[in-house]
Design a protein around this motif. Structure first.
Motif, PDB file in Angstrom:
ATOM      1  N   ALA A 288      -3.469   6.454  -8.357  1.00  0.00           N
ATOM      2  CA  ALA A 288      -4.020   6.009  -6.988  1.00  0.00           C
ATOM      3  C   ALA A 288      -5.384   5.507  -7.109  1.00  0.00           C
ATOM      4  O   ALA A 288      -6.341   5.860  -7.884  1.00  0.00           O
ATOM      5  CB  ALA A 288      -4.100   7.269  -5.843  1.00  0.00           C
ATOM      6  N   GLU A 289      -5.476   4.214  -6.760  1.00  0.00           N
ATOM      7  CA  GLU A 289      -6.955   3.589  -6.788  1.00  0.00           C
ATOM      8  C   GLU A 289      -7.818   4.096  -5.596  1.00  0.00           C
ATOM      9  O   GLU A 289      -9.159   4.082  -6.008  1.00  0.00           O
ATOM     10  CB  GLU A 289      -6.689   2.185  -6.240  1.00  0.00           C
ATOM     11  N   VAL A 290      -7.494   4.675  -4.498  1.00  0.00           N
ATOM     12  CA  VAL A 290      -8.342   5.266  -3.809  1.00  0.00           C
ATOM     13  C   VAL A 290      -7.951   6.669  -2.965  1.00  0.00           C
ATOM     14  O   VAL A 290      -6.845   6.721  -2.843  1.00  0.00           O
ATOM     15  CB  VAL A 290      -8.739   4.137  -2.412  1.00  0.00           C
ATOM     16  N   GLU A 291      -9.017   7.306  -2.512  1.00  0.00           N
ATOM     17  CA  GLU A 291      -8.678   8.662  -1.926  1.00  0.00           C
ATOM     18  C   GLU A 291      -8.599   8.233  -0.349  1.00  0.00           C
ATOM     19  O   GLU A 291      -9.017   7.266   0.135  1.00  0.00           O
ATOM     20  CB  GLU A 291      -9.655   9.536  -2.066  1.00  0.00           C
ATOM     21  N   LEU A 292      -7.886   8.892   0.629  1.00  0.00           N
ATOM     22  CA  LEU A 292      -7.448   8.766   1.844  1.00  0.00           C
ATOM     23  C   LEU A 292      -8.740   8.211   2.654  1.00  0.00           C
ATOM     24  O   LEU A 292      -8.593   7.617   3.488  1.00  0.00           O
ATOM     25  CB  LEU A 292      -6.663  10.123   2.607  1.00  0.00           C
TER      26      LEU A 292
ATOM     27  N   MET B 143       0.831  -1.161   0.076  1.00  0.00           N
ATOM     28  CA  MET B 143       0.067  -0.071  -0.116  1.00  0.00           C
ATOM     29  C   MET B 143       0.854   1.235  -0.147  1.00  0.00           C
ATOM     30  O   MET B 143       1.592   1.346   0.760  1.00  0.00           O
ATOM     31  CB  MET B 143      -1.008   0.182   1.367  1.00  0.00           C
ATOM     32  N   VAL B 144       0.766   1.932  -1.143  1.00  0.00           N
ATOM     33  CA  VAL B 144       1.791   3.266  -1.115  1.00  0.00           C
ATOM     34  C   VAL B 144       0.806   4.504  -0.996  1.00  0.00           C
ATOM     35  O   VAL B 144      -0.213   4.754  -1.726  1.00  0.00           O
ATOM     36  CB  VAL B 144       2.258   3.238  -2.637  1.00  0.00           C
ATOM     37  N   LEU B 145       1.108   5.353   0.029  1.00  0.00           N
ATOM     38  CA  LEU B 145       0.568   6.365   0.394  1.00  0.00           C
ATOM     39  C   LEU B 145       1.121   7.744   0.079  1.00  0.00           C
ATOM     40  O   LEU B 145       2.446   8.040   0.575  1.00  0.00           O
ATOM     41  CB  LEU B 145       0.147   6.450   2.086  1.00  0.00           C
TER      42      LEU B 145
ATOM     43  N   GLY C  34      -2.445   2.034  -4.324  1.00  0.00           N
ATOM     44  CA  GLY C  34      -2.167   3.523  -4.397  1.00  0.00           C
ATOM     45  C   GLY C  34      -3.303   4.161  -3.672  1.00  0.00           C
ATOM     46  O   GLY C  34      -4.198   4.079  -3.965  1.00  0.00           O
ATOM     47  N   VAL C  35      -2.765   4.869  -2.696  1.00  0.00           N
ATOM     48  CA  VAL C  35      -3.854   5.810  -1.628  1.00  0.00           C
ATOM     49  C   VAL C  35      -3.308   7.332  -1.911  1.00  0.00           C
ATOM     50  O   VAL C  35      -2.014   7.382  -1.360  1.00  0.00           O
ATOM     51  CB  VAL C  35      -3.781   5.526  -0.184  1.00  0.00           C
ATOM     52  N   ASN C  36      -4.234   8.001  -2.413  1.00  0.00           N
ATOM     53  CA  ASN C  36      -3.665   9.467  -2.652  1.00  0.00           C
ATOM     54  C   ASN C  36      -3.666  10.326  -1.381  1.00  0.00           C
ATOM     55  O   ASN C  36      -4.450  10.614  -0.804  1.00  0.00           O
ATOM     56  CB  ASN C  36      -4.657  10.016  -3.488  1.00  0.00           C
TER      57      ASN C  36
ATOM     58  N   THR D 139       5.233   9.246  -5.923  1.00  0.00           N
ATOM     59  CA  THR D 139       5.451   8.319  -4.620  1.00  0.00           C
ATOM     60  C   THR D 139       5.035   6.535  -5.544  1.00  0.00           C
ATOM     61  O   THR D 139       5.915   5.880  -5.475  1.00  0.00           O
ATOM     62  CB  THR D 139       4.791   8.361  -3.580  1.00  0.00           C
ATOM     63  N   ILE D 140       4.047   6.945  -6.265  1.00  0.00           N
ATOM     64  CA  ILE D 140       3.449   5.609  -6.508  1.00  0.00           C
ATOM     65  C   ILE D 140       4.378   5.138  -7.953  1.00  0.00           C
ATOM     66  O   ILE D 140       4.778   4.039  -7.864  1.00  0.00           O
ATOM     67  CB  ILE D 140       2.121   5.575  -7.134  1.00  0.00           C
ATOM     68  N   ILE D 141       4.786   6.024  -8.511  1.00  0.00           N
ATOM     69  CA  ILE D 141       5.684   5.675  -9.860  1.00  0.00           C
ATOM     70  C   ILE D 141       6.989   5.254  -9.186  1.00  0.00           C
ATOM     71  O   ILE D 141       7.610   4.169  -9.974  1.00  0.00           O
ATOM     72  CB  ILE D 141       6.052   6.933 -10.706  1.00  0.00           C
ATOM     73  N   GLN D 142       7.859   5.884  -8.174  1.00  0.00           N
ATOM     74  CA  GLN D 142       8.801   5.197  -7.627  1.00  0.00           C
ATOM     75  C   GLN D 142       8.817   4.051  -6.944  1.00  0.00           C
ATOM     76  O   GLN D 142       9.689   3.113  -7.336  1.00  0.00           O
ATOM     77  CB  GLN D 142       9.473   6.318  -6.404  1.00  0.00           C
ATOM     78  N   ALA D 143       7.617   3.744  -6.438  1.00  0.00           N
ATOM     79  CA  ALA D 143       7.545   2.202  -5.804  1.00  0.00           C
ATOM     80  C   ALA D 143       7.225   1.381  -6.862  1.00  0.00           C
ATOM     81  O   ALA D 143       7.933   0.103  -6.635  1.00  0.00           O
ATOM     82  CB  ALA D 143       5.979   2.426  -4.823  1.00  0.00           C
TER      83      ALA D 143
END
Length: 286
Positions: free
Chosen positions: A97-101, A63-65, A87-89, A70-74
């Protein structure tokens, strides 16, 4: 037991989320977590954002917050492991990101229940060639860009697809993008938006000094060569090549960048009924 790796970019809106509470919730649901350490300093070329060496080999997802960066680096770091990304935005646009916080706990519930799909995105593989030798190679999820360096003047490039010359361009540079990256720098430069499941590359000039320069869409099976050419105002270090927006590698006239489809793919977790056009309208047209 579902094992979830966690990456948090503390330079974004991380203060808005209680990570300890998120981790406790994962355990309450019968799962386990592993928080990956964020490196305090950037390594050479700014490529290694986190240390994934201690990620459990049987991790079910990470899970990448953070924001899209950040998501691209991960994604670049995790691609070789095959571990899916959720991905959590915590950024601004958060197109990847798939979802908002606000929906992070519902997302965890869905992961625990196995209610998700995998969507695989392909990557680019690029090589920098100087004097006939490969001096650098890396993968990119979004794009590989050959552009002018610090000098505010146009550079000259020649683009080949499978050995066939496509164009000679005088301008700020060239973007080679995946479908994933078509909504990034490519979009800002006026390039064509490509649907995520299309097996193609986009090649788009940046601020061409011409009235008839156009972008090109080609098969992902193609091999693309970009040659940095001499012109009457050339400087030895006037151009750079950047992989996914990382710190650029200096190029001299006579250098070449080769780009092809990578053997690696990045799996993203989809827990919602993802609609590309709906997401596009929401993120870019609102």
């Amino acid at each position: 037991m579902t094992k979830i790796g966690i990456i948090v970019n503390h330079s974004t809106r991380a203060a808005e989320v209680d990570i300890d509470k998120v981790c406790a919730y994962i355990e309450e649901k019968g799962g386990s977590f592993h928080r990956l350490k964020v490196k305090s300093g950037s390594a050479e070329l700014m490529e290694n954002f986190t240390d994934i060496t201690d990620l459990p080999k049987d991790a079910d997802c990470v899970m990448v917050l953070g924001g899209d960066g950040t998501i691209i680096q991960a994604a670049r770091e995790l691609a070789a492991t095959g571990v899916p990304i959720l991905g959590v935005n915590l950024g601004t646009v958060g197109f990847l990101a798939e979802v908002e916080l606000a929906y992070i706990y519902k997302a965890i519930d869905a992961v625990m229940a196995g209610k998700y799909k995998l969507e695989k995105r392909f990557m680019l593989k690029g090589r920098v060639i100087k004097d006939g030798k490969i001096v650098y190679d890396a993968n990119a999820l979004n794009d590989i860009v050959v552009a002018r360096g610090n000098l505010v003047r146009a550079i000259s490039t020649t683009v080949y697809i499978d050995g066939n010359q496509v164009s000679s361009l005088h301008g700020d540079g060239i973007i080679v993008t995946t479908p994933t990256g078509s909504t990034g720098y490519n979009l800002s430069a006026g390039g064509t938006i490509i649907l995520p499941d299309a097996e193609v590359f986009g090649i788009h000039p940046i601020c061409p000094h011409s009235l008839n320069s156009r972008g090109v869409i080609t098969s992902s099976a193609s091999k693309i060569d970009i040659d940095v050419e001499w012109n009457k105002r050339s400087e030895p270090d006037e151009a750079i090549v950047s992989f996914d927006g990382n710190k650029g590698i200096r190029l001299m006239p006579g250098d070449k960048v080769q780009i092809m489809k990578s053997e690696l793919t990045v799996p993203f977790l989809r827990i919602n009924d993802f609609n590309f056009f709906e997401s596009y309208r929401k993120k870019f047209l609102s």
